[in-house]
Design a protein around this motif. Structure first.
Motif, PDB file in Angstrom:
ATOM      1  N   VAL A  65      47.736  52.731  39.560  1.00  0.00           N
ATOM      2  CA  VAL A  65      47.633  51.281  39.742  1.00  0.00           C
ATOM      3  C   VAL A  65      47.841  50.975  41.219  1.00  0.00           C
ATOM      4  O   VAL A  65      48.793  51.467  41.828  1.00  0.00           O
ATOM      5  CB  VAL A  65      48.686  50.525  38.905  1.00  0.00           C
ATOM      6  CG1 VAL A  65      48.641  49.027  39.220  1.00  0.00           C
ATOM      7  CG2 VAL A  65      48.449  50.763  37.420  1.00  0.00           C
ATOM      8  N   ASN A  66      46.949  50.203  41.785  1.00  0.00           N
ATOM      9  CA  ASN A  66      47.084  49.760  43.171  1.00  0.00           C
ATOM     10  C   ASN A  66      47.103  48.236  43.210  1.00  0.00           C
ATOM     11  O   ASN A  66      46.308  47.586  42.518  1.00  0.00           O
ATOM     12  CB  ASN A  66      45.913  50.265  44.033  1.00  0.00           C
ATOM     13  CG  ASN A  66      46.000  51.741  44.305  1.00  0.00           C
ATOM     14  OD1 ASN A  66      46.932  52.209  44.947  1.00  0.00           O
ATOM     15  ND2 ASN A  66      45.039  52.503  43.803  1.00  0.00           N
ATOM     16  N   GLY A 105      43.121  52.725  37.429  1.00  0.00           N
ATOM     17  CA  GLY A 105      42.289  53.886  37.124  1.00  0.00           C
ATOM     18  C   GLY A 105      42.940  54.744  36.063  1.00  0.00           C
ATOM     19  O   GLY A 105      44.150  54.675  35.817  1.00  0.00           O
ATOM     20  N   GLY A 106      42.131  55.561  35.395  1.00  0.00           N
ATOM     21  CA  GLY A 106      42.656  56.435  34.366  1.00  0.00           C
ATOM     22  C   GLY A 106      41.538  57.027  33.532  1.00  0.00           C
ATOM     23  O   GLY A 106      40.447  57.315  34.038  1.00  0.00           O
ATOM     24  N   MET A 116      38.341  47.421  39.453  1.00  0.00           N
ATOM     25  CA  MET A 116      38.865  46.829  40.684  1.00  0.00           C
ATOM     26  C   MET A 116      38.690  45.318  40.645  1.00  0.00           C
ATOM     27  O   MET A 116      37.725  44.802  40.062  1.00  0.00           O
ATOM     28  CB  MET A 116      38.151  47.409  41.894  1.00  0.00           C
ATOM     29  CG  MET A 116      38.682  46.921  43.233  1.00  0.00           C
ATOM     30  SD  MET A 116      37.863  47.757  44.615  1.00  0.00           S
ATOM     31  CE  MET A 116      38.727  47.001  46.003  1.00  0.00           C
ATOM     32  N   GLN A 117      39.616  44.615  41.265  1.00  0.00           N
ATOM     33  CA  GLN A 117      39.588  43.153  41.254  1.00  0.00           C
ATOM     34  C   GLN A 117      39.950  42.637  42.646  1.00  0.00           C
ATOM     35  O   GLN A 117      40.943  43.068  43.239  1.00  0.00           O
ATOM     36  CB  GLN A 117      40.584  42.645  40.217  1.00  0.00           C
ATOM     37  CG  GLN A 117      40.525  41.149  39.951  1.00  0.00           C
ATOM     38  CD  GLN A 117      41.520  40.756  38.876  1.00  0.00           C
ATOM     39  OE1 GLN A 117      42.705  41.020  38.996  1.00  0.00           O
ATOM     40  NE2 GLN A 117      41.035  40.136  37.806  1.00  0.00           N
ATOM     41  N   VAL A 118      39.128  41.742  43.158  1.00  0.00           N
ATOM     42  CA  VAL A 118      39.397  41.067  44.425  1.00  0.00           C
ATOM     43  C   VAL A 118      39.497  39.577  44.117  1.00  0.00           C
ATOM     44  O   VAL A 118      38.527  38.967  43.655  1.00  0.00           O
ATOM     45  CB  VAL A 118      38.282  41.318  45.461  1.00  0.00           C
ATOM     46  CG1 VAL A 118      38.570  40.564  46.748  1.00  0.00           C
ATOM     47  CG2 VAL A 118      38.136  42.810  45.741  1.00  0.00           C
ATOM     48  N   VAL A 119      40.665  38.993  44.353  1.00  0.00           N
ATOM     49  CA  VAL A 119      40.919  37.604  43.965  1.00  0.00           C
ATOM     50  C   VAL A 119      41.049  36.742  45.208  1.00  0.00           C
ATOM     51  O   VAL A 119      41.831  37.050  46.118  1.00  0.00           O
ATOM     52  CB  VAL A 119      42.199  37.508  43.100  1.00  0.00           C
ATOM     53  CG1 VAL A 119      42.472  36.056  42.737  1.00  0.00           C
ATOM     54  CG2 VAL A 119      42.051  38.357  41.854  1.00  0.00           C
ATOM     55  N   LEU A 120      40.276  35.662  45.235  1.00  0.00           N
ATOM     56  CA  LEU A 120      40.260  34.737  46.367  1.00  0.00           C
ATOM     57  C   LEU A 120      40.874  33.400  45.969  1.00  0.00           C
ATOM     58  O   LEU A 120      40.833  33.002  44.794  1.00  0.00           O
ATOM     59  CB  LEU A 120      38.828  34.519  46.856  1.00  0.00           C
ATOM     60  CG  LEU A 120      38.022  35.762  47.235  1.00  0.00           C
ATOM     61  CD1 LEU A 120      36.580  35.383  47.522  1.00  0.00           C
ATOM     62  CD2 LEU A 120      38.635  36.461  48.436  1.00  0.00           C
TER      63      LEU A 120
END
Length: 267
Positions: A65-66, A105-106, A116-120
């Motif tokens: 997890v990142n 990931g896994g 992956m998620q990029v939140v604005l």
């Protein structure tokens, strides 16, 4: 719980390491070790962001997890941003309204997987406007052979990139943008074609990069690669190609044997 303190410069942050149960722990920060031990011993619920992350990015068997709290990092770094141009750069790049970037990931039932998620905070700005929301279709994968050893397919508009470069330049330094425009106009005049109108304007935005299974390697180091891009206007691209080839042929001819490269055409 026993920690050891690493000797560091007086102005450097405190660094400590030790063991908690079956885990080796390394901390950076004056209170980081104490805070970690307190959380470890408590029965507190997981952080809200972690619970939300597993809900938004489900993976059957999680291995990594990142999470990067970009907004928090920028806030913490504000005292160090003494240059008045830094906020301008962050705004132009679209980083100023970036909340966080996260990935999980896994393994699923059949293979390795990752999300992956990029939140604005608000609409996309800067570099994030270059990300297409169209996605990739099955038809976009037809150029990839079944025996490819590696392959990538993605959407990427060179026209949007070039336009964005000029927008950012205008926000940061209008004079620099004017010089860039003049330089581009001079290049187009010499070539006899427009880069934005003919070359980039004729190209599409679906790219593929793959290594064929039987293609061999480049100098025995990396595999040979094939790059494709769809074309919106073949006449425009062909016009730009001819102009660029004429320039290349003239340069090779002028250099003679020292050029070290040749141009070959085949059908």
């Amino acid at each position: 719980v026993k920690f050891r303190k690493m000797p560091v410069h007086p102005n450097a942050p405190t660094m400590m390491w030790g063991w908690i149960d079956d885990y080796f722990v390394f901390t950076v920060g004056d209170k980081a070790a104490d805070e970690l031990v307190a959380r470890w011993k408590s029965n507190a619920k997981p952080a809200a962001w972690l619970t939300k992350l597993h809900k938004d990015l489900p993976v059957d068997r999680v291995s990594i997890v990142n999470y990067w709290n970009v907004a928090g990092i920028l806030k913490a770094c504000q005292p160090l941003m003494t240059d008045p141009k830094v906020p301008q750069v962050l705004e132009a790049l679209g980083v100023s309204n970036l909340k966080y970037i996260a990935s999980v990931g896994g393994l699923d039932a059949n293979a390795a997987t990752g999300r992956m998620q990029v939140v604005l905070d608000g609409p996309a700005k800067g570099l994030f406007t270059l990300v297409s929301d169209k996605g990739i279709t099955a038809a976009d994968l037809k150029s990839i052979p079944a025996d490819a050893t590696s392959a990538n397919v993605f959407r990427f508009s060179l026209t949007d990139v070039l336009n964005h470069v000029f927008v950012v330049a205008g926000q940061l330094d209008p004079a620099a943008k004017a010089q860039m425009e003049q330089g581009l106009a001079q290049i187009e005049q010499n070539l006899g074609v427009t880069l934005r109108g003919d070359l980039l304007g004729g190209l599409g935005d679906v790219w593929s990069v793959y290594a064929p299974g039987d293609a061999g390697t480049i100098s025995g180091v990396m595999p040979n690669l094939v790059i494709t891009v769809n074309v919106r206007d073949q006449a425009k691209v062909a016009k730009a190609q001819d102009a660029l080839l004429n320039v290349a042929r003239a340069a090779i001819e002028q250099s003679g044997p020292r050029a070290g490269i040749t141009l070959s055409e085949f059908t």
